[in-house]
Write a protein that holds these residues in place. Structure first.
Motif, PDB file in Angstrom:
ATOM      1  N   GLN A 154     -94.886  22.373  82.369  1.00 30.55           N
ATOM      2  CA  GLN A 154     -93.725  21.719  83.031  1.00 30.55           C
ATOM      3  C   GLN A 154     -92.322  22.316  83.049  1.00 30.55           C
ATOM      4  OE1 GLN A 154     -93.841  17.289  81.420  1.00 30.55           O
ATOM      5  NE2 GLN A 154     -94.937  18.438  79.852  1.00 30.55           N
ATOM      6  N   LEU A 155     -92.319  23.430  82.353  1.00 29.15           N
ATOM      7  CA  LEU A 155     -91.188  24.131  82.027  1.00 29.15           C
ATOM      8  C   LEU A 155     -90.957  25.636  82.634  1.00 29.15           C
ATOM      9  CD1 LEU A 155     -89.980  22.871  78.590  1.00 29.15           C
ATOM     10  CD2 LEU A 155     -89.057  22.322  80.792  1.00 29.15           C
ATOM     11  N   GLY A 156     -92.083  26.014  83.456  1.00 31.82           N
ATOM     12  CA  GLY A 156     -92.128  27.222  83.988  1.00 31.82           C
ATOM     13  C   GLY A 156     -92.496  28.432  83.084  1.00 31.82           C
TER      14      GLY A 156
ATOM     15  N   LEU B 243     -96.541  16.090  75.821  1.00 30.28           N
ATOM     16  CA  LEU B 243     -97.418  15.285  76.807  1.00 30.28           C
ATOM     17  C   LEU B 243     -97.078  14.220  76.591  1.00 30.28           C
ATOM     18  CD1 LEU B 243    -100.409  17.540  77.124  1.00 30.28           C
ATOM     19  CD2 LEU B 243     -98.614  17.329  79.015  1.00 30.28           C
ATOM     20  N   ASP B 244     -96.236  13.633  75.826  1.00 29.91           N
ATOM     21  CA  ASP B 244     -95.892  12.235  75.817  1.00 29.91           C
ATOM     22  C   ASP B 244     -95.435  11.559  77.187  1.00 29.91           C
ATOM     23  OD1 ASP B 244     -93.917   9.568  75.467  1.00 29.91           O
ATOM     24  OD2 ASP B 244     -94.744   9.912  73.555  1.00 29.91           O
ATOM     25  N   GLU B 245     -95.644  10.575  77.355  1.00 27.12           N
ATOM     26  CA  GLU B 245     -95.403   9.919  78.740  1.00 27.12           C
ATOM     27  C   GLU B 245     -93.941   9.920  79.137  1.00 27.12           C
ATOM     28  OE1 GLU B 245     -99.539   8.109  77.971  1.00 27.12           O
ATOM     29  OE2 GLU B 245     -97.615   8.583  76.553  1.00 27.12           O
ATOM     30  N   LEU B 246     -93.076   9.552  77.992  1.00 29.29           N
ATOM     31  CA  LEU B 246     -91.536   9.676  78.145  1.00 29.29           C
ATOM     32  C   LEU B 246     -91.172  11.170  78.303  1.00 29.29           C
ATOM     33  CD1 LEU B 246     -90.533   7.437  75.209  1.00 29.29           C
ATOM     34  CD2 LEU B 246     -90.916   6.575  77.520  1.00 29.29           C
ATOM     35  N   VAL B 247     -91.676  12.023  77.809  1.00 31.11           N
ATOM     36  CA  VAL B 247     -91.355  13.406  78.062  1.00 31.11           C
ATOM     37  C   VAL B 247     -91.682  13.699  79.494  1.00 31.11           C
ATOM     38  CG1 VAL B 247     -91.834  15.832  77.510  1.00 31.11           C
ATOM     39  CG2 VAL B 247     -91.542  14.132  75.619  1.00 31.11           C
ATOM     40  N   ILE B 248     -92.822  13.495  80.004  1.00 30.46           N
ATOM     41  CA  ILE B 248     -93.123  13.704  81.241  1.00 30.46           C
ATOM     42  C   ILE B 248     -92.163  13.219  82.373  1.00 30.46           C
ATOM     43  CG2 ILE B 248     -95.307  13.389  83.078  1.00 30.46           C
ATOM     44  CD1 ILE B 248     -97.065  13.719  80.884  1.00 30.46           C
ATOM     45  N   ASN B 249     -92.063  11.691  81.932  1.00 29.17           N
ATOM     46  CA  ASN B 249     -91.067  11.118  82.869  1.00 29.17           C
ATOM     47  C   ASN B 249     -89.800  11.388  82.888  1.00 29.17           C
ATOM     48  OD1 ASN B 249     -92.954   9.196  84.088  1.00 29.17           O
ATOM     49  ND2 ASN B 249     -92.993   7.833  82.153  1.00 29.17           N
ATOM     50  N   PHE B 250     -89.470  12.083  81.720  1.00 29.46           N
ATOM     51  CA  PHE B 250     -87.701  12.735  81.864  1.00 29.46           C
ATOM     52  C   PHE B 250     -88.109  14.057  82.568  1.00 29.46           C
ATOM     53  CE2 PHE B 250     -84.933  15.759  79.869  1.00 29.46           C
ATOM     54  CZ  PHE B 250     -83.773  15.028  79.964  1.00 29.46           C
ATOM     55  N   LEU B 251     -88.958  14.873  82.489  1.00 26.20           N
ATOM     56  CA  LEU B 251     -88.827  16.282  83.007  1.00 26.20           C
ATOM     57  C   LEU B 251     -89.164  16.178  84.444  1.00 26.20           C
ATOM     58  CD1 LEU B 251     -90.778  18.364  80.067  1.00 26.20           C
ATOM     59  CD2 LEU B 251     -88.138  18.348  80.825  1.00 26.20           C
ATOM     60  N   ASN B 252     -90.050  15.262  84.757  1.00 28.54           N
ATOM     61  CA  ASN B 252     -90.400  15.316  86.486  1.00 28.54           C
ATOM     62  C   ASN B 252     -89.090  15.495  87.244  1.00 28.54           C
ATOM     63  OD1 ASN B 252     -93.252  15.895  86.335  1.00 28.54           O
ATOM     64  ND2 ASN B 252     -93.773  13.738  86.612  1.00 28.54           N
TER      65      ASN B 252
ATOM     66  N   GLN C 240     -82.902  23.665  86.243  1.00 27.89           N
ATOM     67  CA  GLN C 240     -82.346  23.084  85.095  1.00 27.89           C
ATOM     68  C   GLN C 240     -83.483  23.380  83.945  1.00 27.89           C
ATOM     69  OE1 GLN C 240     -79.481  21.678  83.947  1.00 27.89           O
ATOM     70  NE2 GLN C 240     -78.568  20.945  85.675  1.00 27.89           N
ATOM     71  N   LYS C 241     -84.771  23.548  84.495  1.00 29.85           N
ATOM     72  CA  LYS C 241     -85.923  23.781  83.597  1.00 29.85           C
ATOM     73  C   LYS C 241     -86.349  25.145  83.182  1.00 29.85           C
ATOM     74  CE  LYS C 241     -88.281  20.621  85.976  1.00 29.85           C
ATOM     75  NZ  LYS C 241     -89.418  19.682  86.315  1.00 29.85           N
ATOM     76  N   CYS C 242     -85.868  25.997  84.317  1.00 21.78           N
ATOM     77  CA  CYS C 242     -86.370  27.384  84.063  1.00 21.78           C
ATOM     78  C   CYS C 242     -85.495  28.379  85.074  1.00 21.78           C
ATOM     79  CB  CYS C 242     -87.794  27.878  84.275  1.00 21.78           C
ATOM     80  SG  CYS C 242     -88.247  27.439  85.847  1.00 21.78           S
ATOM     81  N   ASN C 243     -85.148  29.398  84.796  1.00 22.40           N
ATOM     82  CA  ASN C 243     -84.554  30.347  85.738  1.00 22.40           C
ATOM     83  C   ASN C 243     -85.226  31.723  85.858  1.00 22.40           C
ATOM     84  OD1 ASN C 243     -82.577  31.901  87.054  1.00 22.40           O
ATOM     85  ND2 ASN C 243     -80.986  31.901  85.550  1.00 22.40           N
TER      86      ASN C 243
ATOM     87  N   LEU D  57     -83.860  35.859  85.205  1.00 29.04           N
ATOM     88  CA  LEU D  57     -83.637  36.148  83.746  1.00 29.04           C
ATOM     89  C   LEU D  57     -84.855  37.084  83.300  1.00 29.04           C
ATOM     90  CD1 LEU D  57     -81.458  33.367  82.054  1.00 29.04           C
ATOM     91  CD2 LEU D  57     -80.788  35.230  83.687  1.00 29.04           C
ATOM     92  N   GLU D  58     -84.847  37.892  82.306  1.00 27.27           N
ATOM     93  CA  GLU D  58     -85.760  38.511  81.762  1.00 27.27           C
ATOM     94  C   GLU D  58     -86.764  37.557  81.187  1.00 27.27           C
ATOM     95  OE1 GLU D  58     -84.690  41.009  78.458  1.00 27.27           O
ATOM     96  OE2 GLU D  58     -82.459  40.307  79.027  1.00 27.27           O
ATOM     97  N   ARG D  59     -87.914  38.151  80.637  1.00 21.16           N
ATOM     98  CA  ARG D  59     -88.961  37.335  79.971  1.00 21.16           C
ATOM     99  C   ARG D  59     -88.159  36.920  78.357  1.00 21.16           C
ATOM    100  NH1 ARG D  59     -94.096  39.601  78.309  1.00 21.16           N
ATOM    101  NH2 ARG D  59     -94.359  37.481  77.757  1.00 21.16           N
ATOM    102  N   GLY D  60     -88.393  35.906  77.822  1.00 24.50           N
ATOM    103  CA  GLY D  60     -87.739  35.382  76.570  1.00 24.50           C
ATOM    104  C   GLY D  60     -86.417  34.767  76.986  1.00 24.50           C
ATOM    105  N   HIS D  61     -85.972  34.692  78.136  1.00 21.22           N
ATOM    106  CA  HIS D  61     -84.761  33.986  78.394  1.00 21.22           C
ATOM    107  C   HIS D  61     -84.727  33.247  79.479  1.00 21.22           C
ATOM    108  CE1 HIS D  61     -81.665  37.345  76.944  1.00 21.22           C
ATOM    109  NE2 HIS D  61     -82.749  37.489  76.003  1.00 21.22           N
ATOM    110  N   GLY D  62     -85.408  33.525  80.405  1.00 22.90           N
ATOM    111  CA  GLY D  62     -85.442  32.664  81.682  1.00 22.90           C
ATOM    112  C   GLY D  62     -86.566  31.362  81.739  1.00 22.90           C
ATOM    113  N   GLU D  63     -87.826  31.849  81.630  1.00 22.32           N
ATOM    114  CA  GLU D  63     -88.781  30.601  81.427  1.00 22.32           C
ATOM    115  C   GLU D  63     -88.411  29.553  80.314  1.00 22.32           C
ATOM    116  OE1 GLU D  63     -90.518  33.922  78.437  1.00 22.32           O
ATOM    117  OE2 GLU D  63     -89.245  33.904  80.579  1.00 22.32           O
ATOM    118  N   LYS D  64     -88.810  28.500  80.379  1.00 22.87           N
ATOM    119  CA  LYS D  64     -88.495  27.395  79.684  1.00 22.87           C
ATOM    120  C   LYS D  64     -86.910  27.335  79.157  1.00 22.87           C
ATOM    121  CE  LYS D  64     -92.093  28.315  76.987  1.00 22.87           C
ATOM    122  NZ  LYS D  64     -93.114  28.014  75.979  1.00 22.87           N
ATOM    123  N   TRP D  65     -86.260  27.733  80.019  1.00 20.94           N
ATOM    124  CA  TRP D  65     -84.896  27.960  79.626  1.00 20.94           C
ATOM    125  C   TRP D  65     -84.071  26.711  79.009  1.00 20.94           C
ATOM    126  CZ3 TRP D  65     -79.896  29.891  82.431  1.00 20.94           C
ATOM    127  CH2 TRP D  65     -79.670  29.149  83.606  1.00 20.94           C
TER     128      TRP D  65
END
Length: 588
Positions: free
Chosen positions: A461-463, A515-524, A530-533, A536-544
């Motif tokens: 969900q967060l790249g 994988l709670d339904e509330l989490v998926i409904n929030f992130l979609n 807003q979820k990943c950039n 940026l380098e690894r350790g910074h940009g994925e799932k930021w």
């Protein structure tokens, strides 16, 4: 949680006792050590054989015995439910939800909902299943309509398999697929077991078998009715000619918008740690933390808060660990542990952090100990049990060949074998204990927890995967979004059934907060930037987004950890032949 076996046999030449003496019973009882029950009956010339085992987590100790039919004596004239799941919430027609009191048996509550009178049975079943937030797999036999209903939750968090061949003789539905082997005295049946093949039951629909008279079992399979969830997990409508369920628990759609040129320019110069360039909206961070915390709280509750030892002696004042976390020390597991500290009660109760390594130089061991030290500093009142699980090649091969492969089936790739084996040894929970509340002396330890939190679902969900970065670098934001959409939509079919079979084998229930339904409904619906950039380098940009939440929680070191899949972080892959790809089929 429970183990399910539901068998229908067509033909008097086959003895249903072959299942009573099958090794399947051993595997079912490992899933559910607290209660076990089986029975047989004849209906319309078919032989029915049902077995259920229960890991009792909710309600009174004598409630919810399965197969459940509302009373102690079963025959073919009564409805029957086999339920492997948790009802965390029930959704009404206005998408408002209510929680189920964790002191009540959700098996009994679900049976009440499925058997209430006054409405069409089909409508009742579909409406009830679509109202559930929580993981499940089930069979429901309704003798009035002569129907057998079979389903897994839309996200696929509980295993359920069925046979793909010999359907003129069998309908076999089981939590585990492989161990249909018998004692030596049943050698005449070995050809049957050798030829049986299984697959995971798809979770994108609900199935209904019509068991009315004058039908062969082969006809019953052919006439199987299928009711599809109308949308994918990413919220996109499916286009299939068939029956649809009127509503579903995932109500949001993946936001496919790409950033404007102005935002894109800011993203290129952003730094998550000093607030330069584009800055994630703190309201989004706070709201994500709130939703994720609700998910984790729900999973830290909804069980009897007694460990494996105390539950056997009906000990109400259990002081041992009842919650464990699959703990690499990476971002996902560190956040789970930090938030779980707020909800595991009482405050002095230990939390077990299960860290597995197949090599002394495994990176997960270093990140695990670093994150453990950070948790001890952040939450010093909590006893954090770091369980150092070291597995050598001999032990790996012994259990992999004689036992673990039975649980991985029907998923048979090199990656399934590596990940499944690593999770099996981790959730066994047997290793050397390091604790911030004890002396520095290392002691042997086996986790007594009956619930384990796992971090699956955040990367999709967060790249967080390397293939997301590759898609972004080779293409653009749209390429990244397409890759994330694929990953979200195949979550249910990719690995969760395997992970349930592997974990439940230790009489411990796997729970997936991301994988709670509330989490998926929030992130979609959130914009991808807003979820990943991934500029940026690894350790910074994925799932930021999750990294920012971790930073706000005080996890200054853990929020910068690199993503490493468990098969690489634990170095289980060092015991494989070089050059073998993860998607290759594993030769039994």
């Amino acid at each position: 949680m429970c183990g399910i076996l539901f068998v229908i046999i067509d033909g008097s030449d086959l003895d249903s006792n072959i299942f009573n003496r099958s090794k399947i019973k051993e595997f079912l009882r490992r899933r559910g050590p607290d209660q076990y029950q089986s029975f047989d009956f004849i209906y319309n010339t078919f032989q029915f054989h049902l077995e259920s085992s229960v890991l009792h987590l909710r309600g009174q100790n004598n409630s919810g015995r399965q197969p459940y039919c509302g009373h102690d004596n079963y025959n073919a004239d009564f409805p029957c439910l086999q339920w492997n799941g948790q009802i965390f919430r029930l959704i009404d027609d206005n998408n408002q939800y209510k929680a189920i009191d964790d002191s009540r048996s959700d098996t009994e509550e679900l049976f009440r909902l499925l058997t209430k009178s006054g409405e069409n049975v089909e409508d009742i079943v579909l409406k009830t299943l679509s109202s559930i937030h929580g993981p499940f797999s089930l069979t429901f036999w309704n003798q009035t309509t002569e129907q057998l209903w079979v389903a897994r939750d839309l996200i696929g968090r509980r295993s359920l398999c069925w046979n793909t061949n010999m359907r003129d003789k069998f309908l076999i539905i089981s939590s585990v697929a492989h161990p249909f082997e018998n004692d030596e005295d049943l050698s005449q049946n070995h050809s049957i077991w050798d030829s049986l093949k299984f697959e995971e039951i798809p979770s994108d629909r609900v199935f209904c078998f019509d068991m009315s008279e004058n039908k062969s079992l082969e006809q019953i399979w052919q006439d199987l009715r299928q009711f599809y969830w109308p949308k994918t997990l990413a919220g996109f409508h499916i286009d299939i000619d068939g029956h649809y369920i009127s509503r579903m628990p995932i109500i949001s759609m993946l936001n496919m918008e790409i950033p404007s040129s102005e935002i894109d320019d800011l993203l290129k110069i952003s730094n998550i740690f000093n607030n330069e360039g584009f800055v994630i909206d703190m309201k989004i961070c706070d709201n994500f933390l709130r939703v994720l915390s609700e998910s984790i709280q729900t999973r830290c509750k909804n069980h009897q808060n007694r460990c494996k030892e105390c539950i056997n002696f009906d000990e109400s004042d259990c002081k041992h660990s009842t919650i464990a976390i699959l703990f690499s020390g990476g971002l996902d597991s560190a956040v789970l542990a930090r938030i779980a500290d707020q909800f595991v009660e009482p405050k002095h109760r230990p939390i077990d952090l299960l860290n597995v390594a197949f090599d002394s130089k495994a990176s997960d061991r270093k990140t695990g100990i670093d994150a453990w030290n950070e948790l001890c500093h952040q939450c010093p009142k909590r006893q954090w049990n770091f369980v150092q699980i070291d597995i050598d090649r001999n032990e790996l091969e012994l259990y992999r060949n004689k036992h673990i492969h039975n649980l991985i089936d029907p998923n048979w790739t090199i990656m399934d074998d590596s990940i499944g084996s690593a999770i099996w040894f981790a959730t066994r929970g047997q290793g050397i204990l390091l604790s911030n509340h004890n002396s520095s002396e290392q002691v042997e330890y086996k986790s007594p927890a009956r619930v384990v939190l796992l971090g699956m679902g955040s990367d999709e969900q967060l790249g967080g995967y390397s293939r997301h970065r590759q898609a972004f670098q080779k293409g653009n934001w749209t390429s990244l979004l397409n890759e994330i959409r694929i990953d979200i939509e195949r979550i249910s079919s990719r690995n969760l059934g395997r992970d349930d079979r592997i974990t439940a084998d230790h009489s411990i229930e796997a729970r997936f907060p991301y994988l709670d339904e509330l989490v998926i409904n929030f992130l979609n619906p959130l914009p991808i930037w807003q979820k990943c950039n991934l500029y940026l380098e690894r350790g910074h940009g994925e799932k930021w987004l999750l990294r920012k939440v971790a930073q706000n929680l005080g996890l200054q070191r853990s929020c910068q950890n690199l993503k490493r899949a468990i098969q690489f972080g634990s170095k289980i892959t060092s015991h494989q032949n070089g050059g073998v790809k993860g998607h290759y089929s594993y030769q039994k």
